[in-house]
Design a protein around this motif. Structure first.
Motif, PDB file in Angstrom:
ATOM      1  N   ASP A  18      67.661 100.567  67.359  1.00  0.00           N
ATOM      2  CA  ASP A  18      68.444 100.988  66.213  1.00  0.00           C
ATOM      3  C   ASP A  18      67.831 102.285  65.706  1.00  0.00           C
ATOM      4  O   ASP A  18      66.757 102.272  65.118  1.00  0.00           O
ATOM      5  N   ASN A  74      63.186  95.463  63.224  1.00  0.00           N
ATOM      6  CA  ASN A  74      63.928  96.091  64.317  1.00  0.00           C
ATOM      7  C   ASN A  74      64.752  95.085  65.088  1.00  0.00           C
ATOM      8  O   ASN A  74      64.890  95.165  66.288  1.00  0.00           O
ATOM      9  N   CYS A 123      68.402 101.373  58.552  1.00  0.00           N
ATOM     10  CA  CYS A 123      69.052 100.355  59.380  1.00  0.00           C
ATOM     11  C   CYS A 123      70.080  99.592  58.552  1.00  0.00           C
ATOM     12  O   CYS A 123      69.977  99.513  57.337  1.00  0.00           O
TER      13      CYS A 123
END
Length: 114
Positions: free
Chosen positions: A41, A111, A105
């Protein structure tokens, strides 16, 4: 005949080793394993700046206000048996979005792509 087999085996190993980086790159890009932890990402810079200046302060404020609301509503939620759900909705979820999600994000976690 032995030299031919050795040469063919050596070339097969060499070609297999040479194609490993390409296979690994394809597996990372396509996330073949299916594990969301290996998804990449990479948010753009404007998303990071907006997240840092706008979203994070609002989420931290929502966590603090949610904690206050949770404490005030605790006697009522205890009577109804919903302490865990109220705590998760008012404190944990905004805190998770504020402190665990990577900068820029759209999904929370280290993550991860949930």
């Amino acid at each position: 005949m032995k030299a031919f087999r050795t040469t063919v085996a050596g070339l097969a190993l060499l070609m297999g080793a040479a194609s490993m980086p390409a296979q690994a790159d394809y597996a990372v890009q396509e996330n073949i394993s299916g594990d969301p932890m290996y998804s990449v990402d990479a948010p753009p810079a404007f998303a990071m700046i907006g997240d840092l200046l706008i979203a994070r302060p609002l989420l931290i404020g929502a966590t603090v206000i949610g904690a206050g609301v949770f404490v005030v509503s605790l006697p009522f939620t205890a009577a109804g048996g919903g302490i865990g759900r109220a705590g998760k909705a008012l404190v944990v979820d905004p805190g998770k979005e504020a402190f665990v999600r990577c900068l820029g994000c759209t999904r929370s976690g280290y993550n991860r792509q949930d």
